[in-house]
Every structure is written in structure tokens, then in C-alpha cells.
Design a protein around this motif. Structure first.
Motif, PDB file in Angstrom:
ATOM      1  N   LEU B 393       0.854  -1.184   0.000  1.00 26.42           N
ATOM      2  CA  LEU B 393       0.000   0.000   0.000  1.00 26.42           C
ATOM      3  C   LEU B 393       0.895   1.240   0.000  1.00 26.42           C
ATOM      4  CD1 LEU B 393      -2.507  -1.267   2.709  1.00 26.42           C
ATOM      5  CD2 LEU B 393      -2.747  -1.396   0.230  1.00 26.42           C
ATOM      6  N   PRO B 394       0.752   2.131  -0.994  1.00 26.62           N
ATOM      7  CA  PRO B 394       1.633   3.305  -1.072  1.00 26.62           C
ATOM      8  C   PRO B 394       1.299   4.309   0.019  1.00 26.62           C
ATOM      9  CG  PRO B 394      -0.065   3.427  -2.742  1.00 26.62           C
ATOM     10  CD  PRO B 394      -0.261   2.112  -2.064  1.00 26.62           C
ATOM     11  N   ALA B 395       2.317   4.731   0.747  1.00 26.28           N
ATOM     12  CA  ALA B 395       2.079   5.606   1.904  1.00 26.28           C
ATOM     13  C   ALA B 395       2.612   7.005   1.633  1.00 26.28           C
ATOM     14  CB  ALA B 395       2.766   5.022   3.138  1.00 26.28           C
ATOM     15  N   ALA B 396       2.014   7.965   2.303  1.00 22.48           N
ATOM     16  CA  ALA B 396       2.475   9.352   2.208  1.00 22.48           C
ATOM     17  C   ALA B 396       3.748   9.507   3.037  1.00 22.48           C
ATOM     18  CB  ALA B 396       1.388  10.285   2.727  1.00 22.48           C
ATOM     19  N   ALA B 397       4.606  10.438   2.618  1.00 20.52           N
ATOM     20  CA  ALA B 397       5.844  10.706   3.375  1.00 20.52           C
ATOM     21  C   ALA B 397       5.577  11.845   4.355  1.00 20.52           C
ATOM     22  CB  ALA B 397       6.972  11.046   2.417  1.00 20.52           C
ATOM     23  N   TRP B 398       6.630  12.251   5.083  1.00 20.59           N
ATOM     24  CA  TRP B 398       6.485  13.216   6.176  1.00 20.59           C
ATOM     25  C   TRP B 398       5.735  14.480   5.794  1.00 20.59           C
ATOM     26  CZ3 TRP B 398       6.383  12.056  10.843  1.00 20.59           C
ATOM     27  CH2 TRP B 398       7.244  11.128  11.388  1.00 20.59           C
ATOM     28  N   ALA B 399       6.212  15.152   4.739  1.00 21.34           N
ATOM     29  CA  ALA B 399       5.640  16.472   4.434  1.00 21.34           C
ATOM     30  C   ALA B 399       4.319  16.379   3.708  1.00 21.34           C
ATOM     31  CB  ALA B 399       6.642  17.270   3.606  1.00 21.34           C
ATOM     32  N   GLU B 400       3.799  15.163   3.584  1.00 22.76           N
ATOM     33  CA  GLU B 400       2.545  14.988   2.847  1.00 22.76           C
ATOM     34  C   GLU B 400       1.378  14.630   3.746  1.00 22.76           C
ATOM     35  OE1 GLU B 400       4.960  13.247  -1.011  1.00 22.76           O
ATOM     36  OE2 GLU B 400       3.938  11.886   0.357  1.00 22.76           O
ATOM     37  N   LYS B 401       1.607  14.530   5.046  1.00 24.26           N
ATOM     38  CA  LYS B 401       0.494  14.134   5.914  1.00 24.26           C
ATOM     39  C   LYS B 401       0.469  15.010   7.148  1.00 24.26           C
ATOM     40  CE  LYS B 401       3.208  10.294   7.854  1.00 24.26           C
ATOM     41  NZ  LYS B 401       3.270   8.842   7.955  1.00 24.26           N
ATOM     42  N   ASP B 402      -0.699  15.068   7.761  1.00 29.15           N
ATOM     43  CA  ASP B 402      -0.778  15.825   9.010  1.00 29.15           C
ATOM     44  C   ASP B 402      -0.743  14.853  10.184  1.00 29.15           C
ATOM     45  OD1 ASP B 402      -3.203  14.710   8.720  1.00 29.15           O
ATOM     46  OD2 ASP B 402      -4.320  16.562   8.503  1.00 29.15           O
ATOM     47  N   GLY B 403      -0.782  15.383  11.355  1.00 31.52           N
ATOM     48  CA  GLY B 403      -0.657  14.559  12.549  1.00 31.52           C
ATOM     49  C   GLY B 403       0.388  15.187  13.447  1.00 31.52           C
ATOM     50  N   SER B 404       0.823  14.446  14.444  1.00 26.62           N
ATOM     51  CA  SER B 404       1.830  15.009  15.334  1.00 26.62           C
ATOM     52  C   SER B 404       2.923  13.976  15.610  1.00 26.62           C
ATOM     53  CB  SER B 404       1.190  15.472  16.645  1.00 26.62           C
ATOM     54  OG  SER B 404       0.630  14.373  17.311  1.00 26.62           O
ATOM     55  N   VAL B 405       4.095  14.477  15.898  1.00 30.94           N
ATOM     56  CA  VAL B 405       5.212  13.606  16.284  1.00 30.94           C
ATOM     57  C   VAL B 405       5.785  14.148  17.587  1.00 30.94           C
ATOM     58  CG1 VAL B 405       5.804  13.039  13.907  1.00 30.94           C
ATOM     59  CG2 VAL B 405       6.919  14.948  15.001  1.00 30.94           C
ATOM     60  N   GLN B 406       6.539  13.293  18.266  1.00 34.99           N
ATOM     61  CA  GLN B 406       7.191  13.758  19.495  1.00 34.99           C
ATOM     62  C   GLN B 406       8.653  14.021  19.173  1.00 34.99           C
ATOM     63  OE1 GLN B 406       7.412  11.743  23.402  1.00 34.99           O
ATOM     64  NE2 GLN B 406       5.193  11.808  23.297  1.00 34.99           N
ATOM     65  N   ASN B 407       9.114  15.213  19.465  1.00 35.03           N
ATOM     66  CA  ASN B 407      10.503  15.510  19.128  1.00 35.03           C
ATOM     67  C   ASN B 407      11.452  14.933  20.188  1.00 35.03           C
ATOM     68  OD1 ASN B 407      10.651  17.278  21.268  1.00 35.03           O
ATOM     69  ND2 ASN B 407      10.481  19.127  20.029  1.00 35.03           N
ATOM     70  N   ALA B 408      12.745  15.191  19.971  1.00 35.63           N
ATOM     71  CA  ALA B 408      13.750  14.575  20.834  1.00 35.63           C
ATOM     72  C   ALA B 408      13.576  14.973  22.294  1.00 35.63           C
ATOM     73  CB  ALA B 408      15.135  14.980  20.349  1.00 35.63           C
ATOM     74  N   PHE B 409      12.930  16.087  22.559  1.00 38.78           N
ATOM     75  CA  PHE B 409      12.782  16.572  23.930  1.00 38.78           C
ATOM     76  C   PHE B 409      11.403  16.236  24.516  1.00 38.78           C
ATOM     77  CE2 PHE B 409      15.941  19.122  21.808  1.00 38.78           C
ATOM     78  CZ  PHE B 409      16.999  18.994  22.694  1.00 38.78           C
ATOM     79  N   GLY B 410      10.662  15.369  23.815  1.00 36.60           N
ATOM     80  CA  GLY B 410       9.385  14.910  24.344  1.00 36.60           C
ATOM     81  C   GLY B 410       8.242  15.872  24.107  1.00 36.60           C
ATOM     82  N   GLU B 411       8.449  16.886  23.277  1.00 39.30           N
ATOM     83  CA  GLU B 411       7.353  17.824  22.981  1.00 39.30           C
ATOM     84  C   GLU B 411       6.595  17.346  21.750  1.00 39.30           C
ATOM     85  OE1 GLU B 411       9.484  21.368  22.275  1.00 39.30           O
ATOM     86  OE2 GLU B 411       9.568  21.938  24.375  1.00 39.30           O
ATOM     87  N   ASP B 412       5.300  17.618  21.737  1.00 38.54           N
ATOM     88  CA  ASP B 412       4.501  17.280  20.555  1.00 38.54           C
ATOM     89  C   ASP B 412       4.693  18.349  19.492  1.00 38.54           C
ATOM     90  OD1 ASP B 412       3.511  14.954  21.555  1.00 38.54           O
ATOM     91  OD2 ASP B 412       1.852  15.940  22.587  1.00 38.54           O
ATOM     92  N   VAL B 413       4.982  17.910  18.281  1.00 38.50           N
ATOM     93  CA  VAL B 413       5.165  18.832  17.159  1.00 38.50           C
ATOM     94  C   VAL B 413       4.132  18.490  16.101  1.00 38.50           C
ATOM     95  CG1 VAL B 413       6.759  19.636  15.379  1.00 38.50           C
ATOM     96  CG2 VAL B 413       7.647  18.925  17.596  1.00 38.50           C
ATOM     97  N   GLU B 414       3.428  19.503  15.654  1.00 38.58           N
ATOM     98  CA  GLU B 414       2.392  19.248  14.650  1.00 38.58           C
ATOM     99  C   GLU B 414       3.005  19.290  13.256  1.00 38.58           C
ATOM    100  OE1 GLU B 414      -2.007  20.880  13.524  1.00 38.58           O
ATOM    101  OE2 GLU B 414      -1.069  21.588  15.382  1.00 38.58           O
ATOM    102  N   LEU B 415       2.627  18.324  12.432  1.00 43.98           N
ATOM    103  CA  LEU B 415       3.119  18.309  11.049  1.00 43.98           C
ATOM    104  C   LEU B 415       2.170  19.117  10.179  1.00 43.98           C
ATOM    105  CD1 LEU B 415       3.963  14.520  10.559  1.00 43.98           C
ATOM    106  CD2 LEU B 415       5.564  16.360  10.994  1.00 43.98           C
ATOM    107  N   VAL B 416       2.723  19.946   9.325  1.00 43.53           N
ATOM    108  CA  VAL B 416       1.903  20.702   8.383  1.00 43.53           C
ATOM    109  C   VAL B 416       2.211  20.186   6.988  1.00 43.53           C
ATOM    110  CG1 VAL B 416       1.327  22.982   7.509  1.00 43.53           C
ATOM    111  CG2 VAL B 416       2.061  22.696   9.892  1.00 43.53           C
ATOM    112  N   PRO B 417       1.233  19.556   6.320  1.00 42.34           N
ATOM    113  CA  PRO B 417       1.538  19.015   4.989  1.00 42.34           C
ATOM    114  C   PRO B 417       1.878  20.123   4.010  1.00 42.34           C
ATOM    115  CG  PRO B 417      -0.806  18.779   5.507  1.00 42.34           C
ATOM    116  CD  PRO B 417      -0.141  19.287   6.736  1.00 42.34           C
ATOM    117  N   ALA B 418       2.964  19.918   3.261  1.00 40.60           N
ATOM    118  CA  ALA B 418       3.414  20.945   2.319  1.00 40.60           C
ATOM    119  C   ALA B 418       2.917  20.666   0.910  1.00 40.60           C
ATOM    120  CB  ALA B 418       4.942  21.023   2.322  1.00 40.60           C
ATOM    121  N   LEU B 419       2.652  19.410   0.610  1.00 42.06           N
ATOM    122  CA  LEU B 419       2.158  19.085  -0.725  1.00 42.06           C
ATOM    123  C   LEU B 419       1.409  17.751  -0.651  1.00 42.06           C
ATOM    124  CD1 LEU B 419       5.193  18.022  -2.958  1.00 42.06           C
ATOM    125  CD2 LEU B 419       5.283  18.240  -0.507  1.00 42.06           C
TER     126      LEU B 419
END
Lengths: 162, 600
Positions: B393-419
Motif C-alpha cells: 500500500l503506497p504511503a504518504a511521506a512526512w511532508a505529505e500528511k498531518d498529525g503530530s510527532v514527538q521531538n527529541a525533547f518529548g514535545e509534541d510537534v504538529e506536522l503541516v503538509p506541504a504538498l
């Protein structure tokens, strides 16, 4: 324009970790051609070596096609169309910053990311530097304060342990 | 990591061969990276418009993957999952998620596992898993580093492993701490001369694979100096160390007690001190003991702890699964799933955002693939796992999807899709949502509401492992083993440029076209060959062909090769760690033979 010509890329040897992010940024920004030379120091460290954009460029004088030229802002540039990859500039460069190129027959040559610099930004390699080892500084500052690049070199761990 | 970058429209279509491609720029306001990007970060754009991007779902029929519509692929997946549940029970299905998922997608994967009524859901995080699990397994409660600024203000730092290779953008704050404030202590614990070790003052050069012994020594010295430190676990730790003296531990780690004492004193004495652990220490042995001991050391000395995983959202996925209660009690971990598949107990495997065949690179996944009745994979690019998959199943890459990730310091970072994703590719969230809609309430009516308690590794198990490991080392400090040289894995310069995803990027391919074996000049002389010679490296578990690279930094008796390359990982020894029930790497002894020919 005047600001752009007076600034040059300077490497702080004490801070460079050799991650080569500068090379990758250069590769992405220059159509897949890396214009940075990874130089080896004492056989143990890989550090980027940048074009000095000399006042009287030996590379331009050596070029049989006139592909290398100094533009009105003082930046030494290369024409992709004229370059035949003969490597005369590599031999002529006193700092060894133009590597041999055997595949595309176009010699890699730093152009100081002029389009970014003219827009008020810094070159890509400086922007991406992960250790803040590269800086884009006024020429007179770098020349007037030699301790900026050499002040801490005595403490450089790699040179002591080489 | 959670490094931020900017993608602006109007990029260079001629280079990337795609119209409307964005241009990469550096986000100076980035909370983690402060604008700088490592080599991998600079390559992100290439991932988005890579010519090999998977753009349509594909289903394997008669040894050939053919593109199908999404509805057909998802219907087929649903039918085959339900057939497996009906024929072999829900525990015959496993789900593996990777560090490329967002937190929301990891939670949806947990919902899918509940709907299918299987407890076999785990993350394939390779070394990151041991790194992130160590503190909890040891029951340590150190203070956490919350921002790069905190690191820059520290006056005593201990780096365990090659931090500057795993997270180059951390270098600027570490070096600020080193240079901007005089009399600072930047100590590095690493067995090999990595780019981080160059900056270590002191550089604690322990014996490869004995990082845990060196940390135990530091901890013992700290406990001697501070009688009230670590009162919760002090007794059980001292018991686990088996009455080992500081000299015993120093001998095991091949360190001088006098060289280590100032580090322990500084961590204890300085007001702002920190311990940073990265998963790239050369020995690659008992990672979970190393991160656990580092956490105990941080707690005992009042230092702040930072664990720096190498996967993009390893921390977010790890914590999301733990919060959802996976792997469930009785459920299988990733390594156990592949073992169960190899023996035929597990029949279906759903892999989301990971390439376990490349990441694990042991023979286990390949044996497992032969026995699996269903292997479904979501991936943005073809990889080792997609080659064996029944449903891709073809998946979207980082800059293509929204959602959140946890950065190295444990903070939630929201992803903003660029394309938008290319072709028919979709985010894992969309895929899981569509699959869940098709499954309805799942095979069992009670299944959807099942919740398991969060998995916890009992602390006494970790201490028991520490005791057993030390006892074994003290009994037989040198393991007799065939092979002339010790193979130490190392990360390649451009930040894991030969990882399963990044190997496809143009810059690493141009700069590092061949798999290299680093040898010392004396070793090259013994072999009678020069730089660029072809050699074959043989370990007990496999062999690989590489090009020789003569490197003065490599010490006698040791050879080094990239740790993230599947062929090198195939040479290493794999065992299932009893604490985490996950695969653990061990250094091995190898023989190097000249294979003939040269690349010049």
C-alpha cells in the motif's frame, strides 16, 4: 550587492564535527553537484574547504574557455555552458578547492549561493551547518582578526591526537 | 527527532524532474534544530519526489505485484485478515509499526489490533527501543532535558555514544556548552574514536561492548561520594553489582579509576549537569543496560537525562503503543513475531511505516516470509519488505500528511503538509481508517472495547540481567572466538545515509557509492592491499563483500563498517534480549580476506 561581495564563508575548525551536512546542502542546491571539497586534516578529520573567491583568481586565468570569470560583485563564477571539464582550474587553484570531475565534465565551483545572498540570506552550507562552525562574515573582519579562525586551534582535540 | 524545515513552492523542477516541486529552506525558528539540517534532512525533498515513489496499491498474484484500485486492495486485505482470524484465531495476526508513523497513526494501529482482537502489536525501532526502554526497565526517575538551550547552559556533560552522528544538529548547543563557558567538562564515553569522541575532555575510551561496565563504575563512584543518592534502588543495585569494587569494574571496562573519578565528581558537583545517550555506541552490547545505567547515574547525580533516538518519531510511537497497552500481556514483540512466523505460528503480518527486513537484516524475516500467508506493507518507497509483500500500500511521506510527532525533547510537534502525496498514495491514517471502516466492529463483538494495562518491564528483571551479565564478564572476560578482528559497527558520516530509506538518495550514492570496510594501516599492510581493494568479510553468521578503506583512526585488532547497512547487520550476532524480548546486537569477530580486483 555590495554587502554580498564583502562577505566570505569562514570555517571555525574548533567547532566542525565533520557531519558533511554542508556538502549535502550544496548538492541539493546545485543540481546534484557538490561544490564543496571534503578536505582531510592530519588523516583523521574531514572538514569542508571553501572557495576563497580570490581577488585575482588563478582558476579564471587558467581556464582555456573563459568559463570561469569574476562577476561585477567580485564572486568568481563558472558558466555551465562553457565549462568542458578540462580540470585546468583544479590544477591552478592554490587552495585545492576545485575537485576533479570525471562524470559530468563540468568542474564543481562554489558560487557563494549568490541568489540567496542577494536576497539577504546566507549560503546554504552556512544555513545548514549543524555545529555553527561555518559563518558568513565580512571580509575585513576575517582578515582583520586572524584569531577568529585560529584562536582556539591549539585546543583542537583531533590535531593533538592525530 | 522533530527537526523542522521549510518547503517553499517554486523549486527546481529541472533537477528533481517534477513540475511544481518545492524548494527546501532552513527554519531558523526550529525548536530542536535551530535552522540547521543534517545530511539526511537536506535530502528530505528528494524523498518526496523520488522517481521510485509507490503511487498505487499493488497485490501479488503469481509472483508478480500488479497495481489495483484502493477498494480492491483494502477489500482483499479485509477478506484475508478475517479468513486468518476464522481459520487460525486472532493471535495468528501480528502488526509491526515503524518510527515513520505519527502518534495518531500508532494509536489507530492499536485500534486495529483491538478490532482484530490480537495482542501482537509492536514497534520495530531497532536500537531505539532499548534506548527508550532502559530508564523504565531500571526504574529510574531522572529529570529530563527539555530544550537545546538547557544543554548549552550545562557546565558538566557526559555523552554516551556518538551523539554528533546520530543528531548532528545537537552539536551546536553541546559545543556552546564546551566553548562559551570556560572550565566546562565535556566527557564522552565511547570505545572508538568517533567524531563526538574527538571533543571529549576526557574521552573515556572503554573496551568495545563494555559501556555498561563503564557506566556502572561511574555510578558506583557517584554513590560512594553521595551516601543519600539513589535510596530507592541503591541496595538492589549494589546487590546486582555483586560486590564488585570500582577497580573490578574499571578492569572490565579497561579504564583507569583515576580518569573516571573527575567525571563522577563533576556530574555530582556541578549545578547544571547532563547525561546524553545516543544509540550509536560502538560495542552494541546490552543497549538496555547502558541506557538504564545512564538513567540511574543521572538520577543519582541530579543530572538531566536526554535519550536521543535515531528514528524520526521513535519516541512518539514507543510511548503511544505503551499508552495503548501494547504489546499486550501474552502478545508478541517484533522479534518474537518473526520467530513465530518462522515456526508457522503467526500467519499474517501487517507492517506499517517500517522495513523490518532491512532494519533487522537477520535471516529471521526471510524465513518468516516463506511461511507467512499474508504480508501487507505500507511504504513510501520500495524496500526489502515490499519485495516479499503480498499487498503493498503506497504511503504518504512526512511532508505529505498531518498529525503530530514527538521531538527529541518529548514535545509534541504538529506536522503541516506541504504538498499532496503522489498518485494514489495515502497516509497510514487514511489507510487504517478505511480498513477499520471495512472491518466494522471486528470479528468479536467484545473485541473493540478491549483495553490492556500498559506493558511494564519488571525492574527486578533488569537488575537480574545486569547481575548475570557482570557475572559472566567477570568469569570469562575474554570470550574465545574464531576470527582475527573484532567488527565494530559505526554510523556513516551523513547521518545514517545508508539506512533503508536514505540509501536511495542521490548524495549518499554519489559520496558513498560502495560499502566500505574501515581497517587500520597496519592491517592493510598485513593483507598486502591498498585503498579500494575488494575484500570479503566473514563472520560466524554470514559474509559480505566490501571495499577496503584505510583509516588511521581505526585501532589494531578492529575493523569497522556501517551499522545501518543490511549486509553489515547480517554479519552481526542477534539474540533476543530477555528484558525487552527484542533483538539485541552483539559485536562479532570476523576474518577479512582479499577478494581480488580493485576499483582504483
Amino acid at each position: 550587492m555590495a554587502d554580498a561581495v564583502k562577505r566570505r564563508i569562514v570555517l571555525d575548525l574548533d567547532r566542525c564535527i565533520g557531519c558533511r551536512a554542508c556538502g549535502a546542502a550544496c548538492h541539493v542546491g546545485h543540481h546534484g553537484q557538490t561544490n564543496l571539497v571534503p578536505g582531510r586534516i592530519a588523516g583523521v578529520a574531514i572538514l569542508p574547504i571553501h572557495c576563497r573567491h580570490c581577488e585575482h583568481p588563478a582558476c579564471a586565468a587558467a581556464c582555456p574557455r573563459g568559463a570561469l570569470y569574476q562577476d561585477e560583485s567580485g564572486v568568481v563564477r563558472r558558466s555551465d555552458l562553457l565549462c568542458i571539464g578540462c580540470r585546468s582550474c583544479s590544477l591552478a587553484c592554490p587552495f585545492g578547492v576545485i575537485p576533479d570531475e570525471f562524470v559530468r565534465h563540468v568542474s564543481p565551483k562554489c558560487d557563494l549561493c549568490v541568489e540567496r545572498v542577494l536576497a539577504g540570506d546566507v549560503p546554504r552550507c552556512v544555513a545548514t551547518c549543524t555545529a555553527r562552525a561555518l559563518s558568513f562574515v565580512e571580509l575585513k573582519t576575517a582578515a582583520g582578526e586572524p584569531e577568529y579562525v585560529g584562536g582556539r586551534i591549539q585546543s583542537r582535540a583531533i590535531l593533538r591526537r592525530a | 527527532m522533530g527537526c523542522s524545515l521549510l518547503l517553499r513552492p517554486g523549486g527546481d523542477a529541472a533537477f528533481f524532474g517534477a513540475d511544481g516541486a518545492p524548494a527546501l529552506d532552513y527554519d531558523a525558528a526550529g525548536a530542536v534544530n535551530g535552522g540547521s539540517l543534517c545530511a539526511k534532512g537536506n535530502m528530505v525533498l528528494e524523498l518526496l519526489i523520488h522517481p521510485q515513489r509507490l503511487e498505487a496499491p499493488a497485490v501479488r498474484r503469481a509472483d508478480e505485484c500488479r497495481p489495483v484500485a484502493w477498494d480492491a486492495a483494502l477489500d482483499l486485505l479485509r477478506e484475508r485478515l478475517l479468513a486468518l482470524v476464522r481459520d487460525h484465531g486472532p493471535e495468528s495476526i501480528g502488526i509491526v509499526v515503524g518510527p515513520h508513523l505519527t502518534v495518531e497513526e500508532a494509536r489507530l494501529a492499536a485500534r486495529l489490533a483491538r478490532t482484530l482482537c490480537t495482542g501482537n502489536l509492536d514497534a520495530c525501532l531497532a536500537e531505539d527501543r532499548a534506548l527508550l526502554s532502559g530508564p523504565e526497565a531500571a526504574g529510574a526517575l531522572p529529570a529530563a532535558v527539555r530544550s537545546p538551550r538547557e544543554i548549552a547552559e550545562m557546565t558538566a556533560l557526559l555523552l554516551v555514544g556518538d551523539l554528533f552522528t546520530v543528531a548532528p544538529c545537537m552539536a551546536k548547543c553541546v559545543l556552546d556548552a564546551r566553548y562559551e563557558r570556560r572550565q566546562n567538562l565535556l566527557s564522552v564515553l565511547d570505545a572508538t574514536r568517533t567524531r563526538t569522541a574527538w571533543f571529549g575532555r576526557p574521552w573515556l575510551r572503554c573496551r568495545p561492548g563494555r559501556e555498561a561496565a563503564a557506566l556502572a563504575l561511574l555510578l558506583l563512584l557517584a554513590l560512594e561520594r553521595s551516601p543519600e543518592a539513589g535510596s530507592r534502588w541503591r541496595a538492589v543495585l549494589l546487590d546486582s553489582l555483586g560486590r564488585a569494587s570500582t577497580q573490578d569494574l574499571a578492569d572490565l571496562a579497561a579504564l583507569e579509576v583515576a580518569a573516571v573519578e573527575p567525571v563522577a565528581s563533576a556530574l555530582l558537583g556541578e549545578k547544571r549537569s547532563g547525561v546524553i545517550v545516543s544509540p550509536a555506541f560502538a560495542g552494541r552490547e546490552r543497549d538496555v543496560l547502558v541506557s538504564g545505567l545512564a538513567a540511574l547515574l543521572a538520577e543519582a547525580t541530579g543530572s538531566h537525562l536526554l535519550l536521543m533516538p535515531s528514528g524520526p518519531n521513535a519516541r512518539g510511537v514507543h510511548e503511544a503503543l505503551a499508552a495503548e497497552g501494547f504489546p499486550a500481556p501474552g502478545g508478541l514483540t517484533t522479534a518474537e513475531m518473526f520467530e513465530a512466523a518462522a515456526t508457522g505460528e503467526l500467519k499474517g503480518l501487517l507492517v506499517l511505516g517500517s522495513d523490518p527486513f532491512a532494519a533487522l537484516a537477520s535471516a529471521l524475516p526471510r524465513v518468516a516470509a516463506l511461511n507467512l500467508r499474508l504480508l501487507a506493507v505500507t511504504a513510501p518507497l520500495p524496500g526489502e519488505t515490499t519485495l516479499a509483500a503480498d499487498v503493498v500500500l503506497p504511503a504518504a511521506a512526512w511532508a505529505e500528511k498531518d498529525g503530530s510527532v514527538q521531538n527529541a525533547f518529548g514535545e509534541d510537534v504538529e506536522l503541516v503538509p506541504a504538498l499532496p502525496p503522489p498518485g494514489a498514495a495515502r497516509s497510514e491514517a487514511w489507510i487504517l481508517d478505511a480498513l477499520l471502516a471495512r472491518l466494522g466492529t471486528g470479528p468479536g463483538p467484545a473485541a473493540a472495547g478491549i483495553s490492556w494495562p500498559a506493558p511494564r518491564v519488571p525492574a527486578d528483571l533488569w537488575f537480574e540481567e545486569l547481575r548475570a551479565w557482570l557475572r559472566r564478564l567477570r568469569r570469562a572476560p575474554v570470550v574465545p572466538e574464531a576470527g582475527s578482528h573484532l567488527l565494530l559497527p559505526r554510523l556513516l558520516a551523513p547521518h545514517a545515509a545508508d539506512g533503508w530509506l536514505t540509501r536511495r538518495f542521490s548524495w549518499p550514492r554519489h559520496e558513498f557509492p560502495h560499502l566500505q570496510l574501515w581497517v587500520s594501516p597496519a592491517h592493510a599492510r598485513d593483507l598486502g592491499v591498498a585503498e579500494g581493494a575488494r575484500v570479503t568479510v566473514r563472520s560466524r553468521d554470514g559474509s559480505a563483500r566490501m571495499l577496503l578503506h584505510v583509516e588511521p583512526r581505526v585501532t589494531e585488532g578492529v575493523v569497522q563498517a556501517s551499522s545501518s547497512h543490511p549486509e553489515v547487520r547480517g554479519l552481526l550476532r542477534w539474540r533476543i534480549d530477555p528484558v525487552l524480548r527484542d533483538l539485541d546486537l552483539s559485536p562479532v569477530r570476523v576474518n577479512v580476506e582479499v577478494a581480488g580486483g580493485s576499483d582504483g
